[in-house]
Write a protein that holds these residues in place. Structure first.
Motif, mmCIF file in Angstrom:
data_model
loop_
_atom_site.group_PDB
_atom_site.id
_atom_site.type_symbol
_atom_site.label_atom_id
_atom_site.label_comp_id
_atom_site.label_asym_id
_atom_site.label_seq_id
_atom_site.Cartn_x
_atom_site.Cartn_y
_atom_site.Cartn_z
ATOM 1 N N GLY A 20 -6.582 -7.906 0.712
ATOM 2 C CA GLY A 20 -6.160 -7.841 -0.724
ATOM 3 C C GLY A 20 -5.284 -9.162 -1.003
ATOM 4 N N ASP A 76 2.597 -14.033 5.331
ATOM 5 C CA ASP A 76 2.219 -12.743 6.339
ATOM 6 C C ASP A 76 3.233 -12.619 7.409
ATOM 7 O OD1 ASP A 76 -0.581 -10.629 6.482
ATOM 8 O OD2 ASP A 76 0.873 -10.817 8.223
ATOM 9 N N LYS A 77 3.571 -11.698 7.688
ATOM 10 C CA LYS A 77 4.567 -11.373 9.030
ATOM 11 C C LYS A 77 3.608 -11.558 10.541
ATOM 12 C CE LYS A 77 3.930 -6.338 9.637
ATOM 13 N NZ LYS A 77 4.394 -4.984 9.991
ATOM 14 N N ARG A 112 -5.134 -12.014 13.897
ATOM 15 C CA ARG A 112 -4.238 -10.695 14.169
ATOM 16 C C ARG A 112 -5.369 -9.552 14.016
ATOM 17 N NH1 ARG A 112 -5.706 -8.464 10.129
ATOM 18 N NH2 ARG A 112 -4.611 -8.379 8.073
ATOM 19 N N GLY A 126 -12.463 0.508 10.737
ATOM 20 C CA GLY A 126 -13.676 0.905 11.191
ATOM 21 C C GLY A 126 -14.546 -0.361 11.379
ATOM 22 N N GLY A 146 -16.050 -1.696 9.019
ATOM 23 C CA GLY A 146 -17.215 -1.803 8.053
ATOM 24 C C GLY A 146 -17.173 -2.670 6.784
ATOM 25 N N ARG A 171 -12.131 -6.682 12.612
ATOM 26 C CA ARG A 171 -11.005 -7.401 11.516
ATOM 27 C C ARG A 171 -10.467 -8.325 12.226
ATOM 28 N NH1 ARG A 171 -9.546 -3.860 7.332
ATOM 29 N NH2 ARG A 171 -8.039 -5.527 6.966
ATOM 30 N N ILE A 218 8.651 -10.458 4.973
ATOM 31 C CA ILE A 218 9.615 -10.186 3.720
ATOM 32 C C ILE A 218 10.106 -8.847 3.604
ATOM 33 C CG2 ILE A 218 9.603 -10.073 1.226
ATOM 34 C CD1 ILE A 218 9.407 -12.935 2.168
ATOM 35 N N ASP A 227 -3.989 -1.308 -0.014
ATOM 36 C CA ASP A 227 -3.262 -0.131 0.824
ATOM 37 C C ASP A 227 -2.133 0.009 0.118
ATOM 38 O OD1 ASP A 227 -5.696 0.091 2.108
ATOM 39 O OD2 ASP A 227 -4.716 0.168 4.163
ATOM 40 N N GLY A 233 -11.737 0.932 2.525
ATOM 41 C CA GLY A 233 -10.477 0.292 1.641
ATOM 42 C C GLY A 233 -10.579 -1.293 1.396
ATOM 43 N N ILE A 234 -11.352 -1.819 2.492
ATOM 44 C CA ILE A 234 -11.407 -3.587 2.217
ATOM 45 C C ILE A 234 -11.991 -3.599 0.704
ATOM 46 C CG2 ILE A 234 -12.383 -5.518 3.084
ATOM 47 C CD1 ILE A 234 -12.852 -3.910 5.880
HETATM 48 C C1 LIG Z 1 -8.781 3.842 11.442
HETATM 49 C C2 LIG Z 1 -9.256 3.040 10.047
HETATM 50 C C3 LIG Z 1 -10.516 2.806 10.079
HETATM 51 C C4 LIG Z 1 -10.959 2.220 8.688
HETATM 52 N N1 LIG Z 1 -12.312 1.852 8.439
HETATM 53 C C5 LIG Z 1 -12.665 1.113 7.465
HETATM 54 C C6 LIG Z 1 -14.000 0.593 7.231
HETATM 55 O O1 LIG Z 1 -14.692 0.662 8.149
HETATM 56 N N2 LIG Z 1 -14.122 -0.331 6.073
HETATM 57 C C7 LIG Z 1 -13.288 -0.459 5.134
HETATM 58 O O2 LIG Z 1 -13.596 -0.968 4.166
HETATM 59 N N3 LIG Z 1 -12.168 0.083 5.185
HETATM 60 C C8 LIG Z 1 -11.928 0.859 6.337
HETATM 61 N N4 LIG Z 1 -10.271 1.095 6.504
HETATM 62 C C9 LIG Z 1 -9.367 0.741 5.421
HETATM 63 C C10 LIG Z 1 -8.845 -0.685 5.515
HETATM 64 O O3 LIG Z 1 -8.567 -1.013 6.776
HETATM 65 C C11 LIG Z 1 -7.843 -1.062 4.592
HETATM 66 O O4 LIG Z 1 -8.104 -0.375 3.417
HETATM 67 C C12 LIG Z 1 -7.638 -2.602 4.345
HETATM 68 O O5 LIG Z 1 -7.382 -3.016 5.515
HETATM 69 C C13 LIG Z 1 -6.652 -2.869 3.243
HETATM 70 O O6 LIG Z 1 -6.252 -4.263 3.005
HETATM 71 P P1 LIG Z 1 -4.864 -4.721 2.561
HETATM 72 O O7 LIG Z 1 -4.922 -6.190 2.351
HETATM 73 O O8 LIG Z 1 -4.518 -3.906 1.299
HETATM 74 O O9 LIG Z 1 -3.878 -4.490 3.778
HETATM 75 P P2 LIG Z 1 -4.035 -4.934 5.137
HETATM 76 O O10 LIG Z 1 -5.352 -5.326 5.798
HETATM 77 O O11 LIG Z 1 -3.315 -3.687 6.038
HETATM 78 O O12 LIG Z 1 -3.079 -6.185 5.332
HETATM 79 C C14 LIG Z 1 -1.727 -6.245 4.837
HETATM 80 C C15 LIG Z 1 -0.886 -7.286 5.703
HETATM 81 O O13 LIG Z 1 0.313 -7.503 5.210
HETATM 82 C C16 LIG Z 1 1.102 -7.905 6.321
HETATM 83 N N5 LIG Z 1 2.398 -7.394 6.036
HETATM 84 C C17 LIG Z 1 2.871 -6.094 6.202
HETATM 85 N N6 LIG Z 1 3.978 -5.940 5.819
HETATM 86 C C18 LIG Z 1 4.375 -7.290 5.558
HETATM 87 C C19 LIG Z 1 5.812 -7.908 5.196
HETATM 88 N N7 LIG Z 1 6.928 -7.129 5.007
HETATM 89 N N8 LIG Z 1 5.982 -9.153 5.019
HETATM 90 C C20 LIG Z 1 4.890 -9.946 4.948
HETATM 91 N N9 LIG Z 1 3.561 -9.392 5.570
HETATM 92 C C21 LIG Z 1 3.728 -8.478 5.807
HETATM 93 C C22 LIG Z 1 0.224 -7.373 7.624
HETATM 94 O O14 LIG Z 1 0.540 -8.169 8.803
HETATM 95 C C23 LIG Z 1 -1.198 -7.356 7.245
HETATM 96 O O15 LIG Z 1 -1.862 -8.882 7.504
HETATM 97 C C24 LIG Z 1 -9.939 1.897 7.842
HETATM 98 C C25 LIG Z 1 -8.632 2.219 7.990
HETATM 99 C C26 LIG Z 1 -8.190 2.680 9.194
HETATM 100 C C27 LIG Z 1 -6.697 2.897 9.309
#
Ligand SMILES: Cc1cc2nc3c(=O)[nH]c(=O)nc-3n(C[C@H](O)[C@H](O)[C@H](O)COP(=O)(O)OP(=O)(O)OC[C@H]3O[C@@H](n4cnc5c(N)ncnc54)[C@H](O)[C@@H]3O)c2cc1C
Length: 410
Positions: A14, A33-34, A39, A44, A46, A110, A135, A296, A308-309
């Motif tokens: 995101g 990013d923290k 990392r 999953g 996918g 990932r 943050i 998320d 969710g990606i």
């Molecule tokens: C078990 C499981 C299986 C899944 N399988 C799938 C799948 O197969 N396909 C799919 O599309 N989705 C899947 N998802 C959902 C998917 O993982 C998430 O929807 C996706 O990672 C969301 O992306 P994001 O960028 O919102 O958050 P994230 O990928 O969680 O990234 C958040 C980032 O913020 C950073 N961060 C957090 N707090 C702070 C802070 N205070 N200061 C600075 N940095 C911070 C973290 O280090 C991280 O790098 C799955 C989720 C789970 C739990």
């Protein structure tokens, strides 16, 4: 001084998407990013056609770069296993195919996929990438917003974009988003090597097992004979049925009639690890004065597939579009920021509603099994299902009772 028009907290899919779409518009940002990359992220792994569509909007060459990476496998379809054990293989078809020679999806750990996106951000001169910085404070002022890390270091911006994932404290603090078990899935992931019987075209496998509904067990094939294996279940059902997901996983692999054969020579290469999935089955407020929530942090995960990606990256793209409007108007008020909520739900809201409906269907395992049986024996219906996997217009048929009538009695 650390100052930019936009500061993005979190460099997952995101956050990277927001920064890259902003850069495409010529708008600089600070991406924080923290973690230090690469990392891991429990997932999953996918990477769907929806993600590839968004990457294509960013830069068509990115998908080609991804195809060449040794850490991904192309996936050409999905295998659904119904509660009655019937197997339905559905190839992915994309009506508006990104590029005909590219697969409709990938599976990539990932740790690699996210680092691939982070590399794109690091190479971009308009993105100031800062890692290892957490943050934990945000406040708005008349002239700017301020973000602060635990050492007291401050970052000034016009707009903050929170893309910091499922456990974002800013979602609760700023937008009142609470963890609600009915709108939340708990999932665990493990890596295995040597699982038998995976599809030769790397179909992702979704096993809808009776005692896991609404939720499923999955096997997603990876390079080098590895597979991402896991299961997820809605949190209210976990509490009600007192399910221990790790125990459930091991029991399944040892005693489920089909799975125990497939895992008999498999080696576990990483113990199960859990993480939360905030679902988009409820509409939320996802912006306010000088901020927007992404992915998320905004609870945008598909309630049926757990994907969710794609929505994280799409919301990043929408946030970039809205940020540009705010900067042009010089308006960062909560009222104006609401335009982002409207835009986001306008684009993906109906899809989220549909997936909520499909999740509800899982409350009736017999009906789900019956539909799978009918689809297996009817090539036209199988074709419709293929289109449904990638086309929201076709999937909208699922809202109509006439669709079920035709499937069951047609
Ligand atoms: C078990 C499981 C299986 C899944 N399988 C799938 C799948 O197969 N396909 C799919 O599309 N989705 C899947 N998802 C959902 C998917 O993982 C998430 O929807 C996706 O990672 C969301 O992306 P994001 O960028 O919102 O958050 P994230 O990928 O969680 O990234 C958040 C980032 O913020 C950073 N961060 C957090 N707090 C702070 C802070 N205070 N200061 C600075 N940095 C911070 C973290 O280090 C991280 O790098 C799955 C989720 C789970 C739990």
């Amino acid at each position: 001084m650390n100052k930019s028009k936009i500061c993005i907290v979190g460099a997952g899919p995101g956050g990277c998407s927001t920064a890259l779409f902003l850069a495409k518009k010529g708008i600089p940002s600070i991406l924080i990013d923290k973690a230090t990359f690469p990392r891991d992220k429990i997932c999953g792994d996918g990477v769907s056609g929806w993600v590839l569509n968004i990457l294509n909007k960013l830069d068509p060459s990115i998908n080609y770069q991804l195809t060449e990476k040794p850490y991904q496998v192309p996936s050409w379809g999905a295998r659904f296993v119904a509660p009655n054990h019937q197997v339905l293989d559905v190839p992915f078809k994309i009506e508006d195919a990104v590029n005909d020679d590219l697969p409709a999806g990938f599976v990539s750990k990932r740790i690699d996929f996210d680092n691939f996106l982070v590399d794109q951000a690091k190479q971009n001169p308009l993105i100031d990438f800062i890692e290892g910085t957490e943050i934990n404070h945000f406040e708005t002022g008349k002239e700017a917003a301020v973000l602060r890390d635990s050492s007291g270091k401050e970052f000034y911006c016009q707009i903050a974009v929170f893309a910091n994932g499922a456990y974002s404290k800013f979602s609760k603090q700023l937008a009142g988003i609470k963890m609600e078990k009915k709108h939340y899935i708990a999932g665990i992931r493990s890596y295995y090597k040597g699982v038998n019987g995976t599809h030769k075209k790397n179909y992702i496998e979704l096993h809808f097992l009776k005692n896991l509904l609404p939720g499923y067990f999955w096997i997603f094939p990876l390079p080098n004979g590895e597979a991402n294996v896991g299961l997820g279940m809605r949190s209210d059902k976990i509490s009600k049925k007192k399910v221990n997901l790790k125990k459930e996983l091991y029991e399944l692999l040892q005693s489920h009639p089909d799975l125990k054969e497939r895992f008999k020579n498999a080696e576990q290469i990483d113990t199960p690890k859990g993480f939360g999935l905030p679902l988009g089955s409820k509409k939320r407020k996802i912006s306010g004065e000088r901020f927007m929530l992404i992915g998320d942090a905004a609870s945008l995960i598909d309630p049926f597939t757990g994907e969710g990606i794609g929505n994280a990256m799409a919301s990043g793209m929408y946030a970039a579009i809205h940020a540009q409007k705010c900067l042009e108007k010089g308006d960062y008020s909560a009222k104006f920021m609401e335009g982002y909520d409207r835009y986001t739900y306008g684009r993906i809201g109906s899809e989220l509603k549909l997936s909520t409906l499909m999740q509800d269907l899982l409350n009736f395992p017999w009906l789900f099994s019956l539909i799978v049986n009918k689809v297996i024996s009817n090539p036209t219906l199988r074709n419709t299902m293929s289109c449904m996997l990638t086309d929201i217009e076709v999937r909208a048929q699922l809202k109509k009772p006439s669709f079920y009538f035709k499937v069951l009695f047609g």
